[in-house]
Write a protein that holds these residues in place. Structure first.
Motif, PDB file in Angstrom:
ATOM      1  N   LYS A   1       5.050  13.234 -10.751  1.00 28.08           N
ATOM      2  CA  LYS A   1       5.667  12.676  -9.500  1.00 28.08           C
ATOM      3  C   LYS A   1       5.083  13.172  -8.178  1.00 28.08           C
ATOM      4  CE  LYS A   1       9.952  11.771 -12.028  1.00 28.08           C
ATOM      5  NZ  LYS A   1      11.243  12.021 -12.213  1.00 28.08           N
ATOM      6  N   PHE A   2       4.857  12.323  -7.268  1.00 35.22           N
ATOM      7  CA  PHE A   2       4.502  12.706  -5.897  1.00 35.22           C
ATOM      8  C   PHE A   2       5.721  12.460  -4.946  1.00 35.22           C
ATOM      9  CE2 PHE A   2       1.043  11.585  -8.633  1.00 35.22           C
ATOM     10  CZ  PHE A   2       0.148  12.503  -8.274  1.00 35.22           C
ATOM     11  N   ALA A   3       6.118  13.628  -4.281  1.00 37.78           N
ATOM     12  CA  ALA A   3       7.402  13.364  -3.634  1.00 37.78           C
ATOM     13  C   ALA A   3       7.282  13.049  -2.120  1.00 37.78           C
ATOM     14  CB  ALA A   3       8.297  14.697  -3.911  1.00 37.78           C
ATOM     15  N   ASN A   4       6.063  13.457  -1.608  1.00 38.05           N
ATOM     16  CA  ASN A   4       5.809  13.225  -0.147  1.00 38.05           C
ATOM     17  C   ASN A   4       5.199  11.976   0.011  1.00 38.05           C
ATOM     18  OD1 ASN A   4       7.146  15.897   0.523  1.00 38.05           O
ATOM     19  ND2 ASN A   4       5.116  16.846   0.038  1.00 38.05           N
ATOM     20  N   ILE A   5       6.070  10.924   0.608  1.00 37.24           N
ATOM     21  CA  ILE A   5       5.410   9.632   0.971  1.00 37.24           C
ATOM     22  C   ILE A   5       4.909   9.660   2.443  1.00 37.24           C
ATOM     23  CG2 ILE A   5       6.069   7.254   1.174  1.00 37.24           C
ATOM     24  CD1 ILE A   5       6.078   8.250  -1.562  1.00 37.24           C
ATOM     25  N   LEU A   6       3.532   9.402   2.376  1.00 31.17           N
ATOM     26  CA  LEU A   6       2.856   9.199   3.524  1.00 31.17           C
ATOM     27  C   LEU A   6       2.983   7.568   4.188  1.00 31.17           C
ATOM     28  CD1 LEU A   6      -0.352  11.348   3.282  1.00 31.17           C
ATOM     29  CD2 LEU A   6       1.967  11.983   4.473  1.00 31.17           C
TER      30      LEU A   6
ATOM     31  N   ALA B   1       0.771  -1.228  -0.120  1.00 24.37           N
ATOM     32  CA  ALA B   1      -0.261   0.089   0.058  1.00 24.37           C
ATOM     33  C   ALA B   1       0.804   1.242  -0.031  1.00 24.37           C
ATOM     34  CB  ALA B   1      -0.982  -0.018   1.141  1.00 24.37           C
ATOM     35  N   PHE B   2       0.414   2.308  -0.586  1.00 18.20           N
ATOM     36  CA  PHE B   2       1.296   3.561  -0.587  1.00 18.20           C
ATOM     37  C   PHE B   2       0.099   4.652  -0.600  1.00 18.20           C
ATOM     38  CE2 PHE B   2       0.465   3.089  -5.132  1.00 18.20           C
ATOM     39  CZ  PHE B   2       0.305   4.270  -5.547  1.00 18.20           C
ATOM     40  N   THR B   3       0.510   5.879  -0.048  1.00 21.60           N
ATOM     41  CA  THR B   3      -0.147   7.131  -0.324  1.00 21.60           C
ATOM     42  C   THR B   3       1.084   8.146  -0.538  1.00 21.60           C
ATOM     43  OG1 THR B   3      -1.998   6.740   1.131  1.00 21.60           O
ATOM     44  CG2 THR B   3      -1.477   8.658   0.782  1.00 21.60           C
ATOM     45  N   ALA B   4       0.908   8.841  -1.687  1.00 21.44           N
ATOM     46  CA  ALA B   4       1.950   9.796  -1.899  1.00 21.44           C
ATOM     47  C   ALA B   4       1.358  11.192  -2.261  1.00 21.44           C
ATOM     48  CB  ALA B   4       2.970   9.408  -3.173  1.00 21.44           C
ATOM     49  N   LYS B   5       1.921  12.332  -1.825  1.00 20.09           N
ATOM     50  CA  LYS B   5       1.262  13.559  -1.821  1.00 20.09           C
ATOM     51  C   LYS B   5       2.111  14.301  -2.892  1.00 20.09           C
ATOM     52  CE  LYS B   5       0.776  15.900   1.701  1.00 20.09           C
ATOM     53  NZ  LYS B   5       0.673  16.406   3.104  1.00 20.09           N
ATOM     54  N   LEU B   6       1.719  15.410  -3.582  1.00 20.72           N
ATOM     55  CA  LEU B   6       2.059  16.032  -4.423  1.00 20.72           C
ATOM     56  C   LEU B   6       3.049  17.311  -3.693  1.00 20.72           C
ATOM     57  CD1 LEU B   6       2.540  17.176  -7.538  1.00 20.72           C
ATOM     58  CD2 LEU B   6       0.466  18.599  -7.070  1.00 20.72           C
ATOM     59  N   ASN B   7       4.040  17.790  -4.071  1.00 19.75           N
ATOM     60  CA  ASN B   7       4.781  18.576  -3.315  1.00 19.75           C
ATOM     61  C   ASN B   7       4.241  20.129  -3.820  1.00 19.75           C
ATOM     62  OD1 ASN B   7       6.760  17.851  -1.706  1.00 19.75           O
ATOM     63  ND2 ASN B   7       8.500  17.830  -3.237  1.00 19.75           N
ATOM     64  N   ILE B   8       4.162  21.002  -2.862  1.00 19.76           N
ATOM     65  CA  ILE B   8       3.758  22.316  -2.946  1.00 19.76           C
ATOM     66  C   ILE B   8       4.469  23.052  -4.385  1.00 19.76           C
ATOM     67  CG2 ILE B   8       3.354  24.727  -2.054  1.00 19.76           C
ATOM     68  CD1 ILE B   8       2.659  23.216   0.748  1.00 19.76           C
TER      69      ILE B   8
END
Length: 170
Positions: A62-67, A43-50
């Protein structure tokens, strides 16, 4: 008189059904009830950097912030999820947008689902989402791809997130 297990005898008394035995040790041991085989969690959740808001390129977002990145399937370097365990997966993109956004979820370069979001009246912010259940084999890749000729009004702030989520169903 003979009677079937679980059925009553001639006096109305029930005979209990015999407990099944299982001699396969991988399914719960010898003679015991079957227990489920342990399943690896992916499982993964990745956020877009501001700072990556309002992209103007085509191609991988690319989503650089990994939760969460259980199973280490999502790569911030490539922006791709790589399948390490075959099965059915659920992927979703939730994006904050002020206007135009054109993106797809791709599997091995083939479009699975797409979103085309247009300009909004009064320049208000909305959340748009796309998602799908996808059958994957080991080594398959899944990613978010931007398409179209213009700037994408997809953004992230401290209060609004754009996230890419994926997890193994079975």
């Amino acid at each position: 008189m003979d009677f079937e297990p679980g059925c009553g005898d001639n006096n109305g008394n029930l005979k209990p059904e015999p407990k099944p035995t299982n001699s396969d040790p991988t399914e719960g041991g010898s003679g015991g009830p079957a227990s489920p085989k342990p399943r690896k969690t992916v499982a993964f959740t990745a956020k877009l950097n501001i700072c990556d808001s309002y992209p103007t390129h085509r191609g991988i977002l690319k989503f650089a912030n990994i939760l969460v990145n259980e199973g280490d399937g999502y790569s911030t370097d490539t922006g791709k999820f790589t399948c390490s365990l075959a099965g059915l997966y659920h992927f979703t993109l939730y994006m904050s947008t002020y206007g135009r956004a054109q993106c797809s979820i791709l599997k091995n370069g083939q479009r699975v689902v797409s979103a085309y979001h247009t300009n909004l009246p009064n320049n208000c912010c909305q959340v748009a989402s796309i998602g799908s259940v996808i059958e994957l084999t080991k080594g398959d890749h899944v990613w978010v791809n931007l398409w179209g000729p213009t700037r994408h009004d997809i953004f992230a702030t401290e209060d609004n997130d754009t996230v890419f989520v994926g997890f193994l169903l079975r």
